[in-house]
Design a protein around this motif. Structure first.
Motif, PDB file in Angstrom:
ATOM      1  N   ASN A  98       0.886  -1.191  -0.070  1.00  0.00           N
ATOM      2  CA  ASN A  98      -0.123   0.013  -0.172  1.00  0.00           C
ATOM      3  C   ASN A  98       0.929   1.082  -0.255  1.00  0.00           C
ATOM      4  O   ASN A  98       0.483   2.100  -0.683  1.00  0.00           O
ATOM      5  CB  ASN A  98      -0.927  -0.196   1.300  1.00  0.00           C
ATOM      6  N   GLY A  99       1.752   1.373   0.730  1.00  0.00           N
ATOM      7  CA  GLY A  99       2.731   2.320   0.864  1.00  0.00           C
ATOM      8  C   GLY A  99       3.392   2.635  -0.395  1.00  0.00           C
ATOM      9  O   GLY A  99       3.499   4.035  -0.949  1.00  0.00           O
ATOM     10  N   VAL A 100       3.978   1.567  -1.081  1.00  0.00           N
ATOM     11  CA  VAL A 100       4.709   1.836  -2.490  1.00  0.00           C
ATOM     12  C   VAL A 100       3.765   2.344  -3.351  1.00  0.00           C
ATOM     13  O   VAL A 100       3.934   3.277  -4.141  1.00  0.00           O
ATOM     14  CB  VAL A 100       5.564   0.584  -2.657  1.00  0.00           C
ATOM     15  N   ASN A 101       2.666   1.883  -3.482  1.00  0.00           N
ATOM     16  CA  ASN A 101       1.657   1.946  -4.542  1.00  0.00           C
ATOM     17  C   ASN A 101       1.098   3.489  -4.316  1.00  0.00           C
ATOM     18  O   ASN A 101       1.155   4.260  -5.430  1.00  0.00           O
ATOM     19  CB  ASN A 101       0.528   1.132  -4.600  1.00  0.00           C
ATOM     20  N   LYS A 102       0.673   3.821  -3.141  1.00  0.00           N
ATOM     21  CA  LYS A 102       0.452   5.100  -2.786  1.00  0.00           C
ATOM     22  C   LYS A 102       1.489   6.044  -3.428  1.00  0.00           C
ATOM     23  O   LYS A 102       1.185   7.042  -3.919  1.00  0.00           O
ATOM     24  CB  LYS A 102       0.231   5.181  -1.610  1.00  0.00           C
ATOM     25  N   LEU A 103       2.731   6.031  -2.941  1.00  0.00           N
ATOM     26  CA  LEU A 103       3.719   6.986  -3.339  1.00  0.00           C
ATOM     27  C   LEU A 103       3.996   6.909  -4.817  1.00  0.00           C
ATOM     28  O   LEU A 103       4.151   7.944  -5.599  1.00  0.00           O
ATOM     29  CB  LEU A 103       5.199   6.495  -2.660  1.00  0.00           C
ATOM     30  N   TYR A 104       3.929   5.765  -5.557  1.00  0.00           N
ATOM     31  CA  TYR A 104       4.163   5.761  -7.037  1.00  0.00           C
ATOM     32  C   TYR A 104       2.838   6.646  -7.685  1.00  0.00           C
ATOM     33  O   TYR A 104       3.402   7.231  -8.545  1.00  0.00           O
ATOM     34  CB  TYR A 104       4.272   4.346  -7.512  1.00  0.00           C
ATOM     35  N   ASN A 105       1.806   6.194  -7.217  1.00  0.00           N
ATOM     36  CA  ASN A 105       0.758   6.978  -7.795  1.00  0.00           C
ATOM     37  C   ASN A 105       0.771   8.463  -7.790  1.00  0.00           C
ATOM     38  O   ASN A 105       0.567   9.090  -8.655  1.00  0.00           O
ATOM     39  CB  ASN A 105      -0.808   6.514  -7.106  1.00  0.00           C
ATOM     40  N   VAL A 106       1.420   8.732  -6.532  1.00  0.00           N
ATOM     41  CA  VAL A 106       1.533  10.573  -6.438  1.00  0.00           C
ATOM     42  C   VAL A 106       2.618  11.126  -7.290  1.00  0.00           C
ATOM     43  O   VAL A 106       2.454  11.820  -8.067  1.00  0.00           O
ATOM     44  CB  VAL A 106       2.091  10.586  -4.995  1.00  0.00           C
ATOM     45  N   ALA A 108       3.431   9.336 -10.431  1.00  0.00           N
ATOM     46  CA  ALA A 108       3.153   9.217 -11.541  1.00  0.00           C
ATOM     47  C   ALA A 108       2.284  10.543 -11.868  1.00  0.00           C
ATOM     48  O   ALA A 108       2.191  10.933 -13.027  1.00  0.00           O
ATOM     49  CB  ALA A 108       2.479   8.003 -11.925  1.00  0.00           C
ATOM     50  N   SER A 109       1.441  11.177 -10.942  1.00  0.00           N
ATOM     51  CA  SER A 109       0.600  11.935 -11.066  1.00  0.00           C
ATOM     52  C   SER A 109       1.261  13.536 -11.135  1.00  0.00           C
ATOM     53  O   SER A 109       0.710  14.642 -11.120  1.00  0.00           O
ATOM     54  CB  SER A 109      -0.602  12.059 -10.450  1.00  0.00           C
ATOM     55  N   ASP A 110       2.541  13.634 -10.618  1.00  0.00           N
ATOM     56  CA  ASP A 110       3.192  14.983 -10.059  1.00  0.00           C
ATOM     57  C   ASP A 110       3.683  15.612 -11.471  1.00  0.00           C
ATOM     58  O   ASP A 110       4.218  15.045 -12.290  1.00  0.00           O
ATOM     59  CB  ASP A 110       4.371  14.560  -9.371  1.00  0.00           C
ATOM     60  N   ALA A 111       3.398  16.860 -11.643  1.00  0.00           N
ATOM     61  CA  ALA A 111       3.704  17.454 -12.862  1.00  0.00           C
ATOM     62  C   ALA A 111       4.919  17.799 -12.916  1.00  0.00           C
ATOM     63  O   ALA A 111       5.670  18.178 -14.299  1.00  0.00           O
ATOM     64  CB  ALA A 111       3.069  18.871 -12.676  1.00  0.00           C
ATOM     65  N   ARG A 112       5.979  17.687 -11.929  1.00  0.00           N
ATOM     66  CA  ARG A 112       7.442  17.633 -12.154  1.00  0.00           C
ATOM     67  C   ARG A 112       7.911  16.436 -12.449  1.00  0.00           C
ATOM     68  O   ARG A 112       9.047  16.519 -13.050  1.00  0.00           O
ATOM     69  CB  ARG A 112       8.104  18.061 -10.592  1.00  0.00           C
ATOM     70  N   HIS A 113       7.477  15.426 -12.922  1.00  0.00           N
ATOM     71  CA  HIS A 113       7.776  14.151 -13.489  1.00  0.00           C
ATOM     72  C   HIS A 113       7.008  14.228 -15.087  1.00  0.00           C
ATOM     73  O   HIS A 113       5.937  14.420 -15.020  1.00  0.00           O
ATOM     74  CB  HIS A 113       7.343  12.927 -12.758  1.00  0.00           C
ATOM     75  N   SER A 114       7.825  13.780 -15.850  1.00  0.00           N
ATOM     76  CA  SER A 114       7.268  13.376 -17.321  1.00  0.00           C
ATOM     77  C   SER A 114       7.689  12.044 -17.598  1.00  0.00           C
ATOM     78  O   SER A 114       8.865  11.781 -16.968  1.00  0.00           O
ATOM     79  CB  SER A 114       7.471  14.485 -18.230  1.00  0.00           C
ATOM     80  N   ASP A 115       7.114  11.412 -18.543  1.00  0.00           N
ATOM     81  CA  ASP A 115       7.693  10.107 -19.088  1.00  0.00           C
ATOM     82  C   ASP A 115       7.853   9.318 -18.080  1.00  0.00           C
ATOM     83  O   ASP A 115       8.599   8.348 -17.847  1.00  0.00           O
ATOM     84  CB  ASP A 115       8.740  10.176 -19.761  1.00  0.00           C
TER      85      ASP A 115
END
Length: 183
Positions: A98-106, A108-115
């Motif tokens: 749950n912790g790993v998935n929650k963090l990855y979803n954040v 993946a949706s963060d505008a500071r990251h692309s691709d």
């Protein structure tokens, strides 16, 4: 008959009940299940992803972000390592699903990251980077020959390698003391 069993909690009380009532077969089945079947409990998952920074980051900005990320990871029970070079991010996260998935979803949706690209995800037997809530690869100590060992060129291109190769690189970086940061 076995009063010490009754003091050890619900499972042992059930075993004592079965034994007292002559159901030795059921008792043996319960003990077998408790000993040999995996419990429904915490399992360690790891996730390796790569992305490109949407905006350039200075070393000071990265340090400020790392301080916040370390606090957040500690709250989520997530450990890991970040490698940032020439706008590329390569990171391994490990902890409860749950912790790993929650963090990855954040992320993946963060505008500071692309691709944002998932390279590897799965359950593992143990944490590899338990000493760091978010370790950071010290790029000034990184030997280009080490990068060449795991890729086509002596530069970091995390999009060109697999999650397994990325984990091997991180493990070697850990072995060569190239990972820094507070726990």
């Amino acid at each position: 008959m076995f009063p010490f069993l009754i003091e050890k909690g619900p499972l042992l009380r059930r075993w004592a009940f079965l034994f007292r009532n002559g159901s030795a077969f059921m008792l043996v089945c319960c003990i077998f299940a408790a000993v040999f079947l995996p419990p429904t409990c915490f399992s360690v998952h790891h996730l390796v992803y790569t992305s490109t920074a949407s905006v350039p980051l200075t070393a000071d900005e990265l340090d400020r972000h790392l301080a916040r990320w370390r606090e957040k990871n500690a709250r989520l029970g997530v450990t890991g390592v970040l490698l940032f070079s020439e706008g590329h991010i390569l990171q391994v996260l490990e902890g409860g699903r749950n912790g790993v998935n929650k963090l990855y979803n954040v992320i993946a949706s963060d505008a500071r990251h692309s691709d944002v690209t998932l390279l590897s995800y799965g359950e593992v037997g143990e944490r590899r980077f338990a000493g760091w809530s978010m370790g950071q690869v010290n790029m000034s100590h990184l030997n280009p020959a080490l990068l060449l060992k795991y890729s086509e060129r002596p530069t970091l291109d995390p999009f060109a390698v697999s999650g397994g190769v990325s984990m091997s690189l991180f493990e070697e970086l850990m072995a060569t003391a190239s990972i820094v940061g507070q726990p």
